[in-house]
Design a protein around this motif. Structure first.
Motif, short mmCIF file in Angstrom:
data_model
loop_
_atom_site.label_atom_id
_atom_site.label_comp_id
_atom_site.label_asym_id
_atom_site.label_seq_id
_atom_site.Cartn_x
_atom_site.Cartn_y
_atom_site.Cartn_z
N HIS A 51 0.81 -1.22 0.00
CA HIS A 51 0.00 0.00 0.00
C HIS A 51 0.85 1.28 0.00
CE1 HIS A 51 -3.17 -2.83 0.91
NE2 HIS A 51 -2.57 -3.16 2.02
N VAL A 52 1.92 1.29 -0.78
CA VAL A 52 2.77 2.48 -0.86
C VAL A 52 2.00 3.56 -1.63
CG1 VAL A 52 4.90 3.43 -1.83
CG2 VAL A 52 4.92 1.21 -0.68
N ASP A 82 2.79 -6.01 -2.90
CA ASP A 82 1.43 -6.11 -3.44
C ASP A 82 1.29 -5.42 -4.79
OD1 ASP A 82 1.59 -3.47 -2.59
OD2 ASP A 82 -0.27 -3.49 -1.47
N ALA A 83 2.32 -4.73 -5.24
CA ALA A 83 2.24 -3.98 -6.50
C ALA A 83 3.04 -4.67 -7.59
CB ALA A 83 2.75 -2.56 -6.30
N GLY A 84 2.43 -4.84 -8.74
CA GLY A 84 3.09 -5.49 -9.86
C GLY A 84 4.32 -4.76 -10.34
N TRP A 85 4.33 -3.42 -10.27
CA TRP A 85 5.48 -2.67 -10.75
C TRP A 85 6.72 -2.95 -9.92
CZ3 TRP A 85 8.15 0.79 -7.78
CH2 TRP A 85 7.52 1.28 -6.65
N VAL A 101 18.37 -11.78 -5.34
CA VAL A 101 17.12 -11.08 -5.05
C VAL A 101 15.97 -11.88 -5.65
CG1 VAL A 101 15.82 -8.95 -5.36
CG2 VAL A 101 18.31 -8.86 -5.11
N LYS A 102 14.93 -12.04 -4.85
CA LYS A 102 13.76 -12.77 -5.32
C LYS A 102 12.50 -12.03 -4.87
CE LYS A 102 11.82 -17.38 -5.62
NZ LYS A 102 11.98 -18.79 -5.28
N ALA A 103 11.52 -11.92 -5.77
CA ALA A 103 10.26 -11.23 -5.47
C ALA A 103 9.18 -12.25 -5.12
CB ALA A 103 9.83 -10.41 -6.66
N PHE A 104 8.33 -11.88 -4.19
CA PHE A 104 7.21 -12.70 -3.74
C PHE A 104 5.96 -11.82 -3.66
CE2 PHE A 104 11.01 -14.58 -2.00
CZ PHE A 104 10.81 -15.96 -2.12
N HIS A 105 4.81 -12.40 -3.82
CA HIS A 105 3.55 -11.68 -3.62
C HIS A 105 3.22 -11.70 -2.12
CE1 HIS A 105 2.57 -11.10 -7.82
NE2 HIS A 105 3.08 -12.29 -8.04
N VAL A 106 2.37 -10.78 -1.69
CA VAL A 106 2.07 -10.66 -0.26
C VAL A 106 1.52 -11.95 0.34
CG1 VAL A 106 1.82 -8.16 -0.19
CG2 VAL A 106 -0.15 -9.56 -0.75
N ASN A 107 0.84 -12.75 -0.45
CA ASN A 107 0.30 -14.01 0.09
C ASN A 107 1.38 -15.10 0.17
OD1 ASN A 107 0.52 -14.42 -2.65
ND2 ASN A 107 -1.49 -15.37 -2.89
N GLU A 108 2.62 -14.77 -0.18
CA GLU A 108 3.73 -15.72 -0.13
C GLU A 108 4.76 -15.35 0.94
OE1 GLU A 108 4.08 -17.18 -4.72
OE2 GLU A 108 4.87 -15.17 -4.26
N LEU A 109 4.33 -14.67 1.99
CA LEU A 109 5.25 -14.22 3.04
C LEU A 109 5.97 -15.40 3.70
CD1 LEU A 109 6.49 -11.96 4.71
CD2 LEU A 109 4.47 -12.06 6.20
N ASP A 110 5.26 -16.47 3.98
CA ASP A 110 5.90 -17.64 4.61
C ASP A 110 6.98 -18.23 3.70
OD1 ASP A 110 4.39 -17.39 6.90
OD2 ASP A 110 2.86 -18.82 6.23
N GLN A 111 6.69 -18.29 2.40
CA GLN A 111 7.69 -18.80 1.45
C GLN A 111 8.91 -17.88 1.38
OE1 GLN A 111 4.38 -18.62 0.96
NE2 GLN A 111 3.67 -20.04 -0.62
N ALA A 112 8.67 -16.57 1.44
CA ALA A 112 9.77 -15.61 1.42
C ALA A 112 10.65 -15.77 2.66
CB ALA A 112 9.22 -14.18 1.34
N ARG A 113 10.03 -15.96 3.81
CA ARG A 113 10.80 -16.16 5.06
C ARG A 113 11.62 -17.46 4.96
NH1 ARG A 113 6.28 -13.71 8.61
NH2 ARG A 113 7.19 -11.67 9.02
N ALA A 114 11.02 -18.51 4.44
CA ALA A 114 11.75 -19.77 4.29
C ALA A 114 12.94 -19.60 3.34
CB ALA A 114 10.81 -20.87 3.78
N TRP A 115 12.72 -18.90 2.24
CA TRP A 115 13.79 -18.68 1.26
C TRP A 115 14.93 -17.83 1.83
CZ3 TRP A 115 15.70 -14.35 -1.33
CH2 TRP A 115 16.56 -14.62 -2.40
N ILE A 116 14.58 -16.76 2.53
CA ILE A 116 15.60 -15.84 3.06
C ILE A 116 16.44 -16.53 4.14
CG2 ILE A 116 14.38 -14.66 4.94
CD1 ILE A 116 16.42 -12.87 2.29
#
Length: 118
Positions: A51-52, A82-85, A101-116
């Motif tokens: 929501h920037v 949450d923004a495509g840009w 660097v890897k991008a994730f959608h907001v509904n993938e927060l758990d996957q992002a934490r696992a990856w990081i």
């Protein structure tokens, strides 16, 4: 608003960005990260961007002049947005950092934490 969080026993810094990004908030986050890098060698970042609504022009300059030098010390970065840009602009990161660097959608927060943390 920028919220900065780190746990003493973790090499991961979590940054949450929402609403308007001000120069003051950005400078505070950069200084905290600089201190973490110097004292603890924390080198992984998980950044949630939601929501920037804008960024102060002065904050853009601060990011270029202060933030880029820190980005070179990061080894891995997960960007949850949450923004495509934001996802589309991830290819630009290679000009500012050698980090993976890897991008994730907001509904993938758990996957992002696992990856990081991998």
């Amino acid at each position: 608003m920028i919220l900065y969080h780190t746990d003493p026993d973790s090499p991961v810094v979590e940054i949450f960005v929402e609403g308007k990004i001000t120069d003051r908030d950005l400078r505070e986050a950069i200084e905290r990260m600089r201190a973490d890098l110097e004292l603890n060698g924390k080198t992984r970042v998980l950044e949630r961007i939601e929501h920037v609504t804008g960024i102060e022009p002065k904050a853009l300059w601060t990011d270029l002049t202060l933030g880029v030098s820190l980005a070179r010390k990061i080894t891995r970065a997960a960007v949850v947005a949450d923004a495509g840009w934001i996802h589309a602009s991830m290819h630009l990161a290679r000009f500012f950092t050698k980090a993976e660097v890897k991008a994730f959608h907001v509904n993938e927060l758990d996957q992002a934490r696992a990856w990081i943390n991998a």
